[in-house]
Motif scaffolding. Sequence first.
Motif, short mmCIF file in Angstrom:
data_model
loop_
_atom_site.label_atom_id
_atom_site.label_comp_id
_atom_site.label_asym_id
_atom_site.label_seq_id
_atom_site.Cartn_x
_atom_site.Cartn_y
_atom_site.Cartn_z
N LEU A 58 0.84 -1.19 0.00
CA LEU A 58 0.00 0.00 0.00
C LEU A 58 0.88 1.24 0.00
O LEU A 58 1.90 1.30 0.67
CB LEU A 58 -0.90 0.01 1.22
N ILE A 59 0.45 2.24 -0.74
CA ILE A 59 1.19 3.49 -0.85
C ILE A 59 0.34 4.60 -0.24
O ILE A 59 -0.87 4.63 -0.42
CB ILE A 59 1.52 3.81 -2.32
N GLY A 60 0.98 5.50 0.42
CA GLY A 60 0.27 6.66 0.95
C GLY A 60 -0.14 6.44 2.39
O GLY A 60 0.56 5.83 3.17
N GLY A 61 -1.29 6.92 2.72
CA GLY A 61 -1.78 6.84 4.08
C GLY A 61 -2.10 8.23 4.58
O GLY A 61 -1.92 9.23 3.90
N LYS A 62 -2.59 8.31 5.79
CA LYS A 62 -2.95 9.60 6.36
C LYS A 62 -1.71 10.26 6.94
O LYS A 62 -1.03 9.68 7.78
CB LYS A 62 -3.99 9.43 7.45
N ARG A 63 -1.43 11.44 6.46
CA ARG A 63 -0.34 12.21 7.02
C ARG A 63 -0.86 12.99 8.22
O ARG A 63 -1.96 13.52 8.18
CB ARG A 63 0.22 13.18 5.98
N HIS A 64 -0.12 13.04 9.25
CA HIS A 64 -0.52 13.82 10.42
C HIS A 64 0.37 15.04 10.52
O HIS A 64 1.54 15.00 10.17
CB HIS A 64 -0.44 12.98 11.69
#
Length: 84
Positions: A13-19
């Motif tokens: 998986l690429i990306g995700g939630k940036r905080h």
Amino acid sequence: MLYRETGAVQPCLIGGKRHGKLDAVEAFLPTSVKRSPDMTMPELAALLFPEKVIEVSPQSLSRWPINKGFSFIENTSGKRIRQA
């Protein structure tokens, strides 16, 4: 995923939630602005570091309310006066 782990070749998986740094002080920012509504972004950044030990740029502070859905009504002089 690796072939030897799963028996198949699939991309990870690429990306995700940036905080952001400011998510941790979400309650502090609106209360600071309510206390002193004419505070500028550099003043708020300077206030944030000693109290919460977070160093952010004034540009990040300017983008934070927009990303959270806050809006401002401008008066005829073009200055922000209150939340819509």
